[in-house]
Design an enzyme around this catalytic site. Structure first.
Site, PDB file in Angstrom:
ATOM      1  N   GLY A  52      34.467  88.241  28.045  1.00  0.00           N
ATOM      2  CA  GLY A  52      34.849  86.932  27.529  1.00  0.00           C
ATOM      3  C   GLY A  52      33.953  85.803  27.979  1.00  0.00           C
TER       4      GLY A  52
ATOM      5  N   LYS B  32      29.991  97.802  33.058  1.00  0.00           N
ATOM      6  CA  LYS B  32      28.829  97.597  32.204  1.00  0.00           C
ATOM      7  C   LYS B  32      27.590  98.352  32.669  1.00  0.00           C
ATOM      8  CE  LYS B  32      30.245  93.295  29.987  1.00  0.00           C
ATOM      9  NZ  LYS B  32      31.654  93.417  30.321  1.00  0.00           N
TER      10      LYS B  32
ATOM     11  N   ARG C 191      38.613 100.180  22.087  1.00  0.00           N
ATOM     12  CA  ARG C 191      39.895  99.762  21.506  1.00  0.00           C
ATOM     13  C   ARG C 191      39.652  99.239  20.098  1.00  0.00           C
ATOM     14  NH1 ARG C 191      38.917  94.412  21.468  1.00  0.00           N
ATOM     15  NH2 ARG C 191      37.875  93.467  23.254  1.00  0.00           N
TER      16      ARG C 191
ATOM     17  N   HIS D 173      24.525  89.036  16.946  1.00  0.00           N
ATOM     18  CA  HIS D 173      25.478  89.932  17.596  1.00  0.00           C
ATOM     19  C   HIS D 173      25.990  90.890  16.529  1.00  0.00           C
ATOM     20  CE1 HIS D 173      28.816  90.576  20.717  1.00  0.00           C
ATOM     21  NE2 HIS D 173      29.085  91.404  19.721  1.00  0.00           N
TER      22      HIS D 173
ATOM     23  N   VAL E 167      39.607  92.642  17.312  1.00  0.00           N
ATOM     24  CA  VAL E 167      40.290  91.577  16.569  1.00  0.00           C
ATOM     25  C   VAL E 167      39.804  91.561  15.120  1.00  0.00           C
ATOM     26  CG1 VAL E 167      40.650  89.078  16.408  1.00  0.00           C
ATOM     27  CG2 VAL E 167      40.571  90.184  18.652  1.00  0.00           C
TER      28      VAL E 167
ATOM     29  N   LYS F 294      24.839  89.087  34.769  1.00  0.00           N
ATOM     30  CA  LYS F 294      26.174  89.401  34.271  1.00  0.00           C
ATOM     31  C   LYS F 294      26.998  90.134  35.324  1.00  0.00           C
ATOM     32  CE  LYS F 294      24.747  90.074  29.431  1.00  0.00           C
ATOM     33  NZ  LYS F 294      24.807  91.023  28.284  1.00  0.00           N
TER      34      LYS F 294
ATOM     35  N   HIS G 166      30.798  82.452  24.013  1.00  0.00           N
ATOM     36  CA  HIS G 166      30.866  83.910  23.944  1.00  0.00           C
ATOM     37  C   HIS G 166      32.155  84.416  23.294  1.00  0.00           C
ATOM     38  CE1 HIS G 166      27.289  84.044  26.483  1.00  0.00           C
ATOM     39  NE2 HIS G 166      27.891  83.224  27.318  1.00  0.00           N
TER      40      HIS G 166
ATOM     41  N   TYR H 207      16.864  88.151  28.570  1.00  0.00           N
ATOM     42  CA  TYR H 207      17.596  87.262  27.669  1.00  0.00           C
ATOM     43  C   TYR H 207      16.798  87.119  26.385  1.00  0.00           C
ATOM     44  CZ  TYR H 207      19.966  83.049  25.954  1.00  0.00           C
ATOM     45  OH  TYR H 207      20.654  82.138  25.195  1.00  0.00           O
ATOM     46  N   LEU H 208      17.411  87.481  25.265  1.00  0.00           N
ATOM     47  CA  LEU H 208      16.732  87.408  23.972  1.00  0.00           C
ATOM     48  C   LEU H 208      16.887  86.011  23.388  1.00  0.00           C
ATOM     49  CD1 LEU H 208      17.886  90.863  22.550  1.00  0.00           C
ATOM     50  CD2 LEU H 208      15.777  90.317  23.786  1.00  0.00           C
TER      51      LEU H 208
END
Length: 449
Positions: A164, A116, A291, A208, A294, A158, A235, A202-203
């Protein structure tokens, strides 16, 4: 074009890839653990081969077993689906060494975007807007507190290798920083073998938003609009829609162009998703998934494209079948994830399906590997199906989703179907007025166990 493709996955996504192969006249090979011997993807594929015992580590995550399956069956390429080995750079390198094509990005792009901190630094250089935070990893609590003084609380810590929701902790003040910092590091070490963390602002009430991108690996890339995936629990996404209710055409074109240009600059190949937090008209990059997602069916529905087919085409060296100007949004689509879980605690609920009936009709798609008599094994993710609806507009899509949920029958195990029945009765859902915290707040007061 390939003659034969091996699908290194299971469940509904394996079926999804098999269907694309069949339409393209490409032979498909299913791999399976002993626990999945009777799975639908094994029945549907042209060939099937067992690669190990129930444990994912010894089967779907076993690189030697999957490479051996390719060599035994003569498969020229592997489609990884999502999860498992889909974002494993070392796996891609091993396939290259064996002359097997990976249907996805290069190992370099997977590695860069999988960390990240590196991903954020790369995106900044490419002109993608990012969340204010640390420039790299933060090694000590003292550094973390100094950053808090600089950019202000609340902050989120983080794990750099996280995902996940694991390795993410919130610090609302300097007093909470030490515990949050140490906990995030410990979770990162336990879950990912890496205790490095970074820190971001942090918002308060963001949405999202993710942008679907697609590249040919030769300097051409496009975007296929956005998906709003704000309805999440711990999350984990549960409800996704496209286009996003809060995004206007001008905003969509602006952020989409930024993302497409960034992917063109790095010669990205295949499907990818650039994820943002969106608040007060501003986008803040959080991560990129190299990738298929889902929730890719909602994008397919509104653009009328087959993303898996395109993945296979570009991996085989064939040009993309569309340009940016060809991609015009048609209507609205929604996906809900059906999990074998017992409410209100969302505990996994494997077991035997005594009756299964998929909904149908105009604008309804059910991606699932269920069938009457199928026994859901306890070893894997609890996702058992995705219900996707498409309508001329959002109200029609919501109405169609309500109707389709009423037709869907999954007996024998508990599922999350009642959750979506309840959500469709909520004003905020009907108006699209929600953020990433909405669902958890609603669950606290409506589905307490």
């Amino acid at each position: 074009m390939f003659d034969k493709i091996l699908i290194a996955n299971r469940g509904e996504i394996a079926l999804r890839v098999i269907r694309a192969c069949r339409e393209m006249g490409v032979q498909s090979v299913a791999v399976h653990s002993t626990a999945d011997a009777d799975a639908m993807h094994v029945r549907m594929a042209d060939e099937a081969i067992c690669i190990g015992p129930p444990s994912s580590t010894d089967s779907y995550l076993s690189i030697p077993a999957i490479v051996a399956a390719c060599e035994i069956t003569g498969a020229q390429a592997i489609h990884p689906g999502y999860g498992f080995l889909s974002e494993n750079a070392r796996f891609v390198e091993i396939l290259e060494d064996h002359g097997i094509t990976f249907i996805g990005p290069t190992s370099e792009h997977i590695r860069v975007m999988g960390d990240k901190i590196t991903a954020k630094d790369t995106m900044k250089k490419l002109g993608v807007p990012c969340v204010p935070g640390s420039e790299g990893g933060v090694a000590t609590v003292e550094e973390a507190k100094a950053l808090g003084e600089e950019i202000g609380y609340p902050l989120i810590i983080k794990a750099t290798a996280g995902g996940g929701g694991k390795g993410m902790k919130l610090a609302k003040s300097a007093d909470e920083m030490e515990q949050a910092f140490q906990t995030a590091r410990q979770e990162g070490k336990v879950n990912f073998g890496n205790d490095e963390v970074y820190i971001e602002k942090y918002l308060g009430k963001p949405r999202h938003i993710e942008i679907q991108v697609f590249g040919d690996g030769k300097g051409k890339a496009v975007h296929l609009g956005e998906r709003d995936c704000s309805l999440q629990r711990r999350h984990q996404k549960v409800f996704e829609e496209a286009p996003g209710p809060a995004i206007d055409p001008e905003t969509r074109a602006r952020i989409g162009r930024i993302c497409a240009d960034a992917m063109a600059d790095i010669n990205y190949i295949g499907a990818g998703t650039i994820e943002f937090l969106y608040e007060d008209g501003e986008f803040f990059f959080i991560e990129m998934n190299t990738r298929l997602q889902v929730e890719h069916p909602v994008t397919e529905a509104i653009f009328g494209v087959d993303l898996v087919r395109e993945q296979i085409r570009v991996a085989a060296g064939v040009d993309m079948s569309f340009d940016q100007d060809d991609l015009v949004i048609n209507g609205h689509a929604i996906e809900v994830r059906i999990n074998a879980e017992k409410l209100p605690n969302f505990s996994p609920c494997p077991g035997k399906i005594t009756q299964y009936h998929a909904p149908g009709g105009l604008g309804v798609r059910m991606d699932s590997a269920l069938y009457d008599g199928y026994s859901i094994p306890p070893y894997y993710d609890s996702l058992i199906g995705k219900l996707i609806v498409h309508g001329r507009n959002r109200p029609e899509a919501l109405s169609r989703l309500n109707r389709a949920l009423g037709e869907l029958i999954v007996d024998g195990v508990d599922t999350t179907i009642p959750l979506f029945d309840a959500l469709l009765g909520q004003k905020d859902i009907l108006t699209g007025d929600y953020d990433i915290h909405w669902l958890e707040h609603w669950l606290e007061t409506n589905l307490q166990g």
